[in-house]
Design a protein around this motif. Structure first.
Motif, PDB file in Angstrom:
ATOM      1  N   UNK A  45      28.964 -69.398  40.986  1.00  0.00           N
ATOM      2  CA  UNK A  45      29.428 -68.577  41.871  1.00  0.00           C
ATOM      3  C   UNK A  45      29.967 -67.260  41.583  1.00  0.00           C
ATOM      4  N   UNK A  46      30.808 -67.486  40.357  1.00  0.00           N
ATOM      5  CA  UNK A  46      31.513 -66.132  39.942  1.00  0.00           C
ATOM      6  C   UNK A  46      31.953 -66.662  38.502  1.00  0.00           C
ATOM      7  N   UNK A  47      31.820 -65.862  37.625  1.00  0.00           N
ATOM      8  CA  UNK A  47      32.485 -65.994  36.133  1.00  0.00           C
ATOM      9  C   UNK A  47      33.801 -65.450  35.934  1.00  0.00           C
ATOM     10  N   UNK A  48      34.537 -65.911  34.952  1.00  0.00           N
ATOM     11  CA  UNK A  48      35.802 -65.346  34.701  1.00  0.00           C
ATOM     12  C   UNK A  48      35.499 -63.937  34.325  1.00  0.00           C
ATOM     13  N   UNK A  49      36.363 -62.841  34.765  1.00  0.00           N
ATOM     14  CA  UNK A  49      36.135 -61.514  34.354  1.00  0.00           C
ATOM     15  C   UNK A  49      35.376 -60.738  35.441  1.00  0.00           C
ATOM     16  N   UNK A  50      34.834 -61.414  36.264  1.00  0.00           N
ATOM     17  CA  UNK A  50      33.906 -60.739  37.376  1.00  0.00           C
ATOM     18  C   UNK A  50      34.988 -60.072  38.349  1.00  0.00           C
ATOM     19  N   UNK A  51      34.502 -58.965  39.020  1.00  0.00           N
ATOM     20  CA  UNK A  51      35.389 -58.174  40.036  1.00  0.00           C
ATOM     21  C   UNK A  51      35.751 -59.291  41.286  1.00  0.00           C
ATOM     22  N   UNK A  65      36.064 -75.587  39.388  1.00  0.00           N
ATOM     23  CA  UNK A  65      36.594 -74.319  38.835  1.00  0.00           C
ATOM     24  C   UNK A  65      36.957 -74.729  37.472  1.00  0.00           C
ATOM     25  N   UNK A  66      36.517 -73.814  36.398  1.00  0.00           N
ATOM     26  CA  UNK A  66      36.516 -74.128  35.179  1.00  0.00           C
ATOM     27  C   UNK A  66      36.841 -72.829  34.185  1.00  0.00           C
ATOM     28  N   UNK A  67      37.320 -73.281  33.147  1.00  0.00           N
ATOM     29  CA  UNK A  67      37.568 -72.072  32.152  1.00  0.00           C
ATOM     30  C   UNK A  67      37.077 -72.633  30.743  1.00  0.00           C
ATOM     31  N   UNK A  68      36.400 -71.627  29.769  1.00  0.00           N
ATOM     32  CA  UNK A  68      35.997 -72.026  28.540  1.00  0.00           C
ATOM     33  C   UNK A  68      36.719 -71.389  27.622  1.00  0.00           C
ATOM     34  N   UNK A  69      37.392 -72.134  26.474  1.00  0.00           N
ATOM     35  CA  UNK A  69      38.060 -71.802  25.477  1.00  0.00           C
ATOM     36  C   UNK A  69      37.217 -70.931  24.380  1.00  0.00           C
ATOM     37  N   UNK A  70      37.956 -70.242  23.527  1.00  0.00           N
ATOM     38  CA  UNK A  70      37.346 -69.434  22.617  1.00  0.00           C
ATOM     39  C   UNK A  70      36.369 -70.079  21.532  1.00  0.00           C
ATOM     40  N   UNK A  71      36.757 -71.489  21.718  1.00  0.00           N
ATOM     41  CA  UNK A  71      35.778 -72.233  20.904  1.00  0.00           C
ATOM     42  C   UNK A  71      34.657 -73.014  21.449  1.00  0.00           C
ATOM     43  N   UNK A  72      34.516 -72.689  22.790  1.00  0.00           N
ATOM     44  CA  UNK A  72      33.473 -73.160  23.607  1.00  0.00           C
ATOM     45  C   UNK A  72      33.444 -74.262  24.377  1.00  0.00           C
ATOM     46  N   UNK A  73      34.778 -74.893  24.198  1.00  0.00           N
ATOM     47  CA  UNK A  73      35.367 -76.097  25.242  1.00  0.00           C
ATOM     48  C   UNK A  73      35.638 -75.565  26.613  1.00  0.00           C
ATOM     49  N   UNK A  74      34.783 -76.545  27.551  1.00  0.00           N
ATOM     50  CA  UNK A  74      35.083 -76.248  28.778  1.00  0.00           C
ATOM     51  C   UNK A  74      36.228 -77.139  29.316  1.00  0.00           C
ATOM     52  N   UNK A  94      43.024 -58.208  43.833  1.00  0.00           N
ATOM     53  CA  UNK A  94      41.994 -57.508  43.682  1.00  0.00           C
ATOM     54  C   UNK A  94      41.555 -57.195  42.550  1.00  0.00           C
ATOM     55  N   UNK A  95      41.922 -57.985  41.489  1.00  0.00           N
ATOM     56  CA  UNK A  95      41.672 -58.026  39.958  1.00  0.00           C
ATOM     57  C   UNK A  95      40.630 -59.070  39.639  1.00  0.00           C
ATOM     58  N   UNK A  96      40.293 -59.122  38.266  1.00  0.00           N
ATOM     59  CA  UNK A  96      39.195 -59.920  37.938  1.00  0.00           C
ATOM     60  C   UNK A  96      39.300 -61.366  38.173  1.00  0.00           C
ATOM     61  N   UNK A  97      38.282 -61.986  38.275  1.00  0.00           N
ATOM     62  CA  UNK A  97      38.393 -63.547  38.366  1.00  0.00           C
ATOM     63  C   UNK A  97      39.001 -64.185  37.199  1.00  0.00           C
ATOM     64  N   UNK A  98      39.980 -64.989  37.313  1.00  0.00           N
ATOM     65  CA  UNK A  98      40.708 -65.798  36.195  1.00  0.00           C
ATOM     66  C   UNK A  98      40.052 -67.150  35.645  1.00  0.00           C
ATOM     67  N   UNK A  99      38.809 -67.316  36.255  1.00  0.00           N
ATOM     68  CA  UNK A  99      37.926 -68.556  35.814  1.00  0.00           C
ATOM     69  C   UNK A  99      36.727 -68.692  36.538  1.00  0.00           C
TER      70      UNK A  99
END
Length: 233
Positions: A45-51, A65-74, A94-99
């Motif tokens: 639906x949307x990704x972290x960092x999207x408007x 609703x999820x997040x992925x670490x720098x190592x690729x773990x969700x 109005x900032x970027x999506x956080x997840x």
């Protein structure tokens, strides 16, 4: 929009504590300006960092609703069910999506744009207080998840998760407490920050020990008190 559709959408909005503070005319205003979005299962639906310019209410289906670490773990941060909202943080600032948000079932969303929502929010003190309550509950849920990751091993994290699901979605039957929410082992593994293989192995052991069971795709808690001991000791 006919009356039946409007009433169904109003009921879906009012299932959320946020919208319960709205006056009838405000609900109608939101419904008039909102749009529907059909999202097939597995769609992002949307990704972290999207408007971020909208909030969404789930009318039908389910969203992870999820997040992925720098190592690729969700890691799953939340599961959004019918009558619940998500994306409210970006709606406010109005900032970027956080997840990331992904439909885990075929899902129907009601999309409320920021430019339409803020004027209603500014004119309704009760709604502002309820929005604060929604955000606090979201923060509390995230804090509990982080606490589990920091303090407990996998069996304790799993036990805590299953008991919480039992509180939220449990239905007593002759076998125990059935969790009326279908989550795949992958979904569970991302919530408890483990591998699907480890979750599968643990559930298999618990089934053999009579702690849980699986009936028609639904988990059944057979000995909740024994699960509770795993993280309360």
């Amino acid at each position: 929009m006919n009356r039946l559709e409007r009433d169904a959408k109003r009921a879906a909005l009012l299932a959320s504590t946020l919208f319960q503070a709205m006056r009838p005319e405000e609900v109608d205003q939101i419904l008039k300006l909102a749009s529907e979005r059909h999202v097939p299962r597995g769609t992002t639906i949307f990704q972290k960092g999207d408007e971020g310019s909208s909030m969404m209410a789930v009318l039908r289906g389910r969203v992870r609703v999820s997040s992925v670490s720098a190592e690729g773990r969700e890691i799953t941060l939340n599961v959004i069910n019918p009558g619940q909202i998500f994306g409210e943080i970006a709606l406010l600032d109005g900032k970027q999506r956080s997840a990331d948000a992904t439909a885990t079932e075929d899902t129907l969303l009601l999309v409320v744009e920021r430019r339409h929502f803020l004027p209603v929010l500014h004119s309704n003190d009760g709604m502002q207080l309820r929005l604060i309550a929604v955000l606090c509950e979201r923060l509390r849920s995230t804090s509990l998840a982080l606490e589990s990751l920091a303090l407990f091993d996998l069996p304790a994290r799993m036990a805590r998760l299953l008991l919480k699901l039992g509180e939220d979605y449990g239905r007593p039957n002759e076998d125990g407490l059935r969790i009326d929410l279908k989550l795949s082992q992958r979904d569970i593994s991302t919530i408890v920050a483990s591998s699907r293989e480890s979750v599968n192995k643990l559930l298999r052991v618990w089934r053999e020990d009579g702690l849980v069971d699986l009936k028609a795709g639904y988990l059944v808690l057979r000995r909740p008190n024994q699960l509770r001991l795993m993280f309360e000791q």
